[in-house]
Write a protein that holds these residues in place. Structure first.
Motif, PDB file in Angstrom:
ATOM      1  N   GLU A   1       1.112   4.153  -2.949  1.00 47.73           N
ATOM      2  CA  GLU A   1       0.897   5.577  -2.650  1.00 47.73           C
ATOM      3  C   GLU A   1       2.055   6.432  -3.165  1.00 47.73           C
ATOM      4  O   GLU A   1       1.851   7.518  -3.720  1.00 47.73           O
ATOM      5  CB  GLU A   1       0.733   5.773  -1.140  1.00 47.73           C
ATOM      6  CG  GLU A   1      -0.600   5.273  -0.596  1.00 47.73           C
ATOM      7  CD  GLU A   1      -0.674   5.341   0.923  1.00 47.73           C
ATOM      8  OE1 GLU A   1       0.371   5.600   1.561  1.00 47.73           O
ATOM      9  OE2 GLU A   1      -1.777   5.133   1.468  1.00 47.73           O
TER      10      GLU A   1
ATOM     11  N   SER B   1       8.737  12.231  -5.287  1.00 48.04           N
ATOM     12  CA  SER B   1       7.480  12.070  -4.556  1.00 48.04           C
ATOM     13  C   SER B   1       7.147  13.364  -3.824  1.00 48.04           C
ATOM     14  O   SER B   1       7.824  14.387  -3.983  1.00 48.04           O
ATOM     15  CB  SER B   1       7.621  10.918  -3.553  1.00 48.04           C
ATOM     16  OG  SER B   1       8.448  11.315  -2.462  1.00 48.04           O
TER      17      SER B   1
ATOM     18  N   SER C   1      -3.365  -3.353  -8.081  1.00 53.72           N
ATOM     19  CA  SER C   1      -2.956  -1.941  -8.038  1.00 53.72           C
ATOM     20  C   SER C   1      -3.842  -1.164  -8.999  1.00 53.72           C
ATOM     21  O   SER C   1      -4.590  -1.771  -9.782  1.00 53.72           O
ATOM     22  CB  SER C   1      -1.483  -1.801  -8.439  1.00 53.72           C
ATOM     23  OG  SER C   1      -1.347  -1.835  -9.848  1.00 53.72           O
TER      24      SER C   1
ATOM     25  N   GLN D   1       1.875   6.820  -6.900  1.00 56.77           N
ATOM     26  CA  GLN D   1       0.836   7.782  -7.270  1.00 56.77           C
ATOM     27  C   GLN D   1       1.344   9.221  -7.119  1.00 56.77           C
ATOM     28  O   GLN D   1       1.030  10.086  -7.946  1.00 56.77           O
ATOM     29  CB  GLN D   1      -0.419   7.547  -6.429  1.00 56.77           C
ATOM     30  CG  GLN D   1      -1.153   6.257  -6.802  1.00 56.77           C
ATOM     31  CD  GLN D   1      -2.293   5.920  -5.861  1.00 56.77           C
ATOM     32  OE1 GLN D   1      -2.180   6.114  -4.647  1.00 56.77           O
ATOM     33  NE2 GLN D   1      -3.387   5.377  -6.411  1.00 56.77           N
ATOM     34  N   GLU D   2       2.128   9.481  -6.099  1.00 51.28           N
ATOM     35  CA  GLU D   2       2.703  10.818  -5.906  1.00 51.28           C
ATOM     36  C   GLU D   2       3.648  11.163  -7.055  1.00 51.28           C
ATOM     37  O   GLU D   2       3.626  12.280  -7.594  1.00 51.28           O
ATOM     38  CB  GLU D   2       3.468  10.886  -4.581  1.00 51.28           C
ATOM     39  CG  GLU D   2       2.585  10.798  -3.344  1.00 51.28           C
ATOM     40  CD  GLU D   2       3.405  10.685  -2.055  1.00 51.28           C
ATOM     41  OE1 GLU D   2       4.589  11.080  -2.068  1.00 51.28           O
ATOM     42  OE2 GLU D   2       2.872  10.184  -1.047  1.00 51.28           O
TER      43      GLU D   2
ATOM     44  N   ILE E   1       0.842  -1.213   0.000  1.00 53.33           N
ATOM     45  CA  ILE E   1       0.000   0.000   0.000  1.00 53.33           C
ATOM     46  C   ILE E   1       0.871   1.254   0.000  1.00 53.33           C
ATOM     47  O   ILE E   1       0.641   2.192  -0.772  1.00 53.33           O
ATOM     48  CB  ILE E   1      -0.956  -0.007   1.219  1.00 53.33           C
ATOM     49  CG1 ILE E   1      -1.989  -1.119   1.076  1.00 53.33           C
ATOM     50  CG2 ILE E   1      -1.633   1.350   1.390  1.00 53.33           C
ATOM     51  CD1 ILE E   1      -2.834  -1.350   2.315  1.00 53.33           C
ATOM     52  N   GLU E   2       1.886   1.272   0.873  1.00 55.81           N
ATOM     53  CA  GLU E   2       2.767   2.446   0.946  1.00 55.81           C
ATOM     54  C   GLU E   2       3.514   2.665  -0.369  1.00 55.81           C
ATOM     55  O   GLU E   2       3.740   3.817  -0.785  1.00 55.81           O
ATOM     56  CB  GLU E   2       3.775   2.277   2.088  1.00 55.81           C
ATOM     57  CG  GLU E   2       3.182   2.373   3.483  1.00 55.81           C
ATOM     58  CD  GLU E   2       2.590   1.067   3.992  1.00 55.81           C
ATOM     59  OE1 GLU E   2       2.169   1.016   5.150  1.00 55.81           O
ATOM     60  OE2 GLU E   2       2.550   0.077   3.209  1.00 55.81           O
TER      61      GLU E   2
END
Length: 497
Positions: free
Chosen positions: A136, A262, A213, A139-140, A132-133
């Motif tokens: 994320e 990021s 994902s 995505q950044e 999950i991390e």
């Protein structure tokens, strides 16, 4: 004296005084193993190096959070973006679930490091537990325009990143040189540039390890795990990032790029610290080259390159006798010399224990001798403070040990040193040897062999009717919870029930 630690920072290419971001707290992240095989001597060097740094930071009074990861997914063959996952490949060979392979070799890694007296980290995260991390963070980077998605895979855009940043700032690589020396290979057609690296890979139908994902069912890139996990447990900027010199490029270079691209917008760590390699005849020791020696083989002596077996503390001393940034060449002669050096330091601990009962405050102090002993004690820390130079520290400890042995042998008068001086040399020696360098006393022989020797004396005493010796041997062994059994077939022993 107040100790001031200086560390060589790969990022700035110079030694710098260590100043934590939020003293007295220190955050340290070290790249751990990819667990698809047994740990070898090269793994031990990194583990011991950062164990000593961890120990010394705590000795200096810092509150340290030490994070060392386990790579259990995403590390492909040849450290590239193509090929098979190293763990999945081993799982297929051994007809196991990938996580069975992970657990098996993680357990072995922990056990071998325990023998080397390497302290466990405060947190040991696994890549597969932080999907999950990692998503994320991807995505950044996509949102910031520095990554792109192709056919369910996501790649980091190195040329786009380099317009506003410096890809190569850690390793000293030049992007134009990298481009001219990097050839497009089969399976890399999705990338806009051969320098781009995977943040997420779409899993092929036969790929076992996969997660959902926004882009595809797949798995994270190898570099991403460390960026995501270090940020989770240590924040967007932390004090020390460590690892082997072979990880500096591309792994650590990519970590910095991911962190800058990021929403963190940092170099991740203030100090980047790298240990050098162990070599065999000048060539790097490693699994890919087939010239490695597993730790279990070193401890058993079961390897063609070994003349005999070597104890864990001999291996630890062998690693510590060289500065961590220098290469360390393997040889049987070097290991045998390390065993002698380790034994000498251990004997020093025994001598100090005996001398502690002989110190008297009623003597006549010799100011020059006391000053000399205190200076030798201070010298023992100069190496540690000068970029964790354990080789220099060990040399200084041997110089101090010469004086300790002279006191023990009566060549220097014990009455001439004060209690304060003796306490200083004792605490310096014992704390550095045991608490900082992490050396510990090992059993000097096999217990069963020693017992067989004692039983030989017992048998001889019985045959010569020396019953006082017979009773004495029985009584002393009984104190150790061992009873002698006189059998018709001979003499044996057993634990007392």
């Amino acid at each position: 004296m107040q100790q001031k630690l200086n560390l060589y920072n790969t990022l700035t290419r110079k030694k710098e005084e260590f100043e934590p971001l939020h003293a007295p707290f220190v955050g340290m992240y070290v790249c751990g193993p990819t667990v698809y095989g047994e740990p070898h001597l090269g793994h031990a060097r990194s583990a011991v190096t950062f164990d000593v740094l961890y120990r010394y930071l705590k000795y200096l009074g810092y509150t340290v959070r030490y994070v060392r990861n386990v790579t259990d997914v995403g590390h492909l063959e040849n450290d590239a973006d193509e090929g098979e996952d190293k763990i999945q490949k081993r799982a297929k060979l051994e007809h196991l679930e990938p996580m069975e392979v992970v657990q098996h070799y993680t357990n072995i890694y922990h056990e071998e490091l325990r023998k080397l007296n390497v302290l466990p980290p405060d947190i040991e995260p696994r890549a597969s537990g932080h999907i999950i991390e990692q998503i994320e963070m991807i995505q950044e980077i996509l949102k910031n325009g520095l990554a792109y998605e192709v056919n369910g895979s996501v790649y980091f855009d190195v040329p786009a990143y380099n317009k506003g940043h410096h890809y190569g700032k850690l390793s000293g690589r030049n992007i134009d040189d990298l481009l001219s020396n990097t050839r497009a290979t089969e399976g890399q057609e999705e990338k806009r540039s051969p320098l781009d690296f995977a943040l997420w890979k779409k899993a092929s139908p036969q790929h076992i390890m996969r997660w959902p994902s926004p882009w595809s069912e797949g798995f994270p890139g190898w570099h991403l795990e460390c960026s995501a996990m270090s940020r989770k447990y240590l924040g967007i900027t932390f004090d020390i990032h460590g690892g082997g010199l072979d990880l500096m490029f591309p792994h650590h270079e990519c970590e910095i790029a991911q962190s800058q691209a990021s929403d963190s917008h940092t170099d991740a760590a203030k100090y980047w610290v790298h240990n050098n390699m162990i070599t065999v005849n000048g060539q790097k020791m490693g699994k890919s080259l087939g010239n490695f020696i597993n730790l279990s083989e070193l401890f058993s002596g079961n390897h063609a390159m070994l003349e005999e077996k070597y104890s864990p503390m001999t291996i630890r001393f062998f690693i510590l006798q060289a500065h961590y940034r220098s290469t360390l060449d393997f040889s049987n002669e070097a290991l045998q010399a390390a065993r002698k050096g380790y034994t000498k330091l251990m004997n020093g601990l025994r001598v100090l224990a005996k001398l502690s009962t002989a110190v008297e405050d009623a003597g006549t102090p010799d100011a020059q001798l006391n000053e000399e002993l205190l200076k030798l004690s201070e010298d023992c820390f100069r190496g540690m403070n000068d970029d964790l130079n354990t080789a220099r520290t060990i040399a200084a400890l041997f110089n101090l040990l010469k004086k300790i042995n002279s006191l023990y042998l009566g060549q220097l008068p014990m009455a001439a040193i004060t209690r304060g001086t003796f306490d200083t040399i004792r605490s310096t020696y014992t704390q550095l040897v045991l608490d900082v360098l992490g050396l510990q006393e090992e059993p000097s022989g096999d217990v069963e062999e020693m017992l067989e020797l004692v039983l030989g004396f017992y048998k001889e005493a019985k045959e010569t009717k020396a019953y006082d010796k017979v009773d004495h041997i029985r009584a002393e062994l009984k104190k150790q919870g061992i009873v002698i059994k006189d059998l018709k077939t001979g003499i044996d022993w057993a634990y007392e029930e």
